[in-house]
Design a protein around this motif. Structure first.
Motif, PDB file in Angstrom:
ATOM      1  N   ASP A  75       0.854  -1.178   0.000  1.00 59.81           N
ATOM      2  CA  ASP A  75       0.000   0.000   0.000  1.00 59.81           C
ATOM      3  C   ASP A  75       0.893   1.232   0.000  1.00 59.81           C
ATOM      4  OD1 ASP A  75      -2.307   1.537   0.099  1.00 59.81           O
ATOM      5  OD2 ASP A  75      -3.194   0.350   1.699  1.00 59.81           O
ATOM      6  N   LEU A  76       0.277   2.412  -0.016  1.00 58.65           N
ATOM      7  CA  LEU A  76       1.011   3.672   0.079  1.00 58.65           C
ATOM      8  C   LEU A  76       0.777   4.289   1.444  1.00 58.65           C
ATOM      9  CD1 LEU A  76       0.302   5.343  -3.379  1.00 58.65           C
ATOM     10  CD2 LEU A  76       2.367   4.158  -2.649  1.00 58.65           C
ATOM     11  N   CYS A  77       1.822   4.857   2.022  1.00 62.69           N
ATOM     12  CA  CYS A  77       1.704   5.557   3.291  1.00 62.69           C
ATOM     13  C   CYS A  77       0.789   6.761   3.090  1.00 62.69           C
ATOM     14  CB  CYS A  77       3.080   5.997   3.780  1.00 62.69           C
ATOM     15  SG  CYS A  77       3.024   7.020   5.273  1.00 62.69           S
ATOM     16  N   GLY A  78      -0.156   6.956   3.995  1.00 59.96           N
ATOM     17  CA  GLY A  78      -1.081   8.075   3.898  1.00 59.96           C
ATOM     18  C   GLY A  78      -0.438   9.416   4.208  1.00 59.96           C
ATOM     19  N   GLY A  79       0.790   9.423   4.738  1.00 59.19           N
ATOM     20  CA  GLY A  79       1.470  10.671   5.056  1.00 59.19           C
ATOM     21  C   GLY A  79       2.485  11.076   4.011  1.00 59.19           C
ATOM     22  N   TYR A 133     -12.232 -10.109   3.686  1.00 62.56           N
ATOM     23  CA  TYR A 133     -11.736  -9.758   5.024  1.00 62.56           C
ATOM     24  C   TYR A 133     -10.431  -8.976   4.946  1.00 62.56           C
ATOM     25  CZ  TYR A 133     -15.388 -12.222   7.445  1.00 62.56           C
ATOM     26  OH  TYR A 133     -16.611 -12.593   7.945  1.00 62.56           O
ATOM     27  N   LEU A 134      -9.634  -9.205   3.917  1.00 57.56           N
ATOM     28  CA  LEU A 134      -8.414  -8.425   3.713  1.00 57.56           C
ATOM     29  C   LEU A 134      -8.767  -6.970   3.440  1.00 57.56           C
ATOM     30  CD1 LEU A 134      -5.334  -8.304   3.304  1.00 57.56           C
ATOM     31  CD2 LEU A 134      -5.720  -8.948   0.941  1.00 57.56           C
ATOM     32  N   GLU A 135      -9.748  -6.733   2.580  1.00 61.76           N
ATOM     33  CA  GLU A 135     -10.174  -5.360   2.283  1.00 61.76           C
ATOM     34  C   GLU A 135     -10.738  -4.676   3.536  1.00 61.76           C
ATOM     35  OE1 GLU A 135      -9.616  -3.517  -0.430  1.00 61.76           O
ATOM     36  OE2 GLU A 135      -8.501  -5.248  -1.167  1.00 61.76           O
ATOM     37  N   MET A 136     -11.497  -5.415   4.333  1.00 61.56           N
ATOM     38  CA  MET A 136     -12.050  -4.827   5.560  1.00 61.56           C
ATOM     39  C   MET A 136     -10.973  -4.580   6.610  1.00 61.56           C
ATOM     40  SD  MET A 136     -15.774  -6.607   6.123  1.00 61.56           S
ATOM     41  CE  MET A 136     -15.158  -8.266   6.201  1.00 61.56           C
ATOM     42  N   GLY A 137      -9.894  -5.365   6.577  1.00 65.95           N
ATOM     43  CA  GLY A 137      -8.837  -5.238   7.574  1.00 65.95           C
ATOM     44  C   GLY A 137      -7.787  -4.193   7.252  1.00 65.95           C
ATOM     45  N   ARG A 138      -7.815  -3.676   6.039  1.00 66.96           N
ATOM     46  CA  ARG A 138      -6.837  -2.652   5.651  1.00 66.96           C
ATOM     47  C   ARG A 138      -7.121  -1.351   6.378  1.00 66.96           C
ATOM     48  NH1 ARG A 138      -5.905  -3.710  -0.670  1.00 66.96           N
ATOM     49  NH2 ARG A 138      -3.728  -3.278  -0.366  1.00 66.96           N
ATOM     50  N   PRO A 139      -6.082  -0.681   6.872  1.00 66.31           N
ATOM     51  CA  PRO A 139      -6.305   0.641   7.460  1.00 66.31           C
ATOM     52  C   PRO A 139      -6.683   1.647   6.383  1.00 66.31           C
ATOM     53  CG  PRO A 139      -3.971   0.083   7.489  1.00 66.31           C
ATOM     54  CD  PRO A 139      -4.694  -1.112   6.963  1.00 66.31           C
ATOM     55  N   MET A 140      -7.512   2.638   6.744  1.00 68.43           N
ATOM     56  CA  MET A 140      -7.945   3.635   5.771  1.00 68.43           C
ATOM     57  C   MET A 140      -6.797   4.529   5.331  1.00 68.43           C
ATOM     58  SD  MET A 140     -11.725   4.626   7.066  1.00 68.43           S
ATOM     59  CE  MET A 140     -12.053   5.692   5.692  1.00 68.43           C
ATOM     60  N   SER A 141      -5.914   4.859   6.256  1.00 67.96           N
ATOM     61  CA  SER A 141      -4.771   5.700   5.931  1.00 67.96           C
ATOM     62  C   SER A 141      -3.534   5.102   6.616  1.00 67.96           C
ATOM     63  CB  SER A 141      -5.020   7.132   6.418  1.00 67.96           C
ATOM     64  OG  SER A 141      -3.944   7.959   6.065  1.00 67.96           O
ATOM     65  N   GLY A 150       5.224  13.003   6.889  1.00 69.45           N
ATOM     66  CA  GLY A 150       4.407  13.485   5.774  1.00 69.45           C
ATOM     67  C   GLY A 150       5.287  13.961   4.638  1.00 69.45           C
ATOM     68  N   LEU A 151       4.709  14.682   3.712  1.00 71.01           N
ATOM     69  CA  LEU A 151       5.470  15.188   2.569  1.00 71.01           C
ATOM     70  C   LEU A 151       6.356  16.347   3.001  1.00 71.01           C
ATOM     71  CD1 LEU A 151       2.686  15.196  -0.156  1.00 71.01           C
ATOM     72  CD2 LEU A 151       4.547  13.571   0.093  1.00 71.01           C
TER      73      LEU A 151
END
Length: 178
Positions: A75-79, A133-141, A150-151
């Motif tokens: 995934d990509l880091c949300g920050g 369940y993988l999709e539900m277990g993923r953090p939103m950010s 962050g950037l």
């Protein structure tokens, strides 16, 4: 691929697949149990391997799958928007419903409120349950670190302007007040 071992008097089968044959389990009495050690299993539609434990229980009309699995996903880091690998733990109980009684051969009318998945040709495929369940277990950010900065300023460069918009960009400059 399966192999068996004994743990606490119960046979534990080892599998590298999320497609499990339950045709003999469906012919056994209610309460019959199968235990599996899932090792680096790849499923349809999954981008990463899954490992953990699986228990299959014969109920009056279905097979109850109780799973405790783990995997990693990219995934990509949300920050900072850097790519990262996320470990994800999955735990679920799902029912798999056969279309007919394996022992007697007559069609089974599932209850109207049934939830779960189908047994197809005597097999259950855990791939779709794992994917959901993988999709539900993923953090939103997701974050790469707990204190992700962050950037930073040098990473926040303006994107290049498409030449096809240059006429509009020139018009904008002409219309802006001094």
């Amino acid at each position: 691929m399966t192999a068996e071992s004994e743990i606490a008097g119960h046979a534990v089968r080892r599998t590298t697949s999320l497609l499990i044959n339950v045709s003999t389990l469906l012919q056994e009495p209610i309460g019959s149990l199968r235990r599996y050690e899932v090792v680096d299993a790849q499923g349809a539609g999954l981008k990463s391997v899954v490992s953990g434990s699986l228990r299959l229980l014969r109920t009056d009309q279905s097979v109850l799958a109780t799973a405790s699995l783990s995997t990693t996903t990219r995934d990509l880091c949300g920050g900072c928007l850097q790519e990262l690998e996320l470990p994800i733990e999955l735990a679920f109980d799902e029912e798999f419903w056969p279309a007919s009684d394996a022992a007697l051969g007559f069609a089974i009318e599932p209850p109207p409120e049934r939830a779960g998945f189908d047994v197809v040709d005597g097999q259950i495929d855990l791939s779709e349950a794992v994917r959901q369940y993988l999709e539900m277990g993923r953090p939103m950010s997701p974050r790469c670190e707990e204190d992700c900065p962050g950037l930073t300023e040098h990473e926040q460069e303006e994107s290049p302007v498409d030449d096809r918009w240059s006429a509009l960009a020139a018009l904008k400059l002409d219309l802006e007040p001094d």
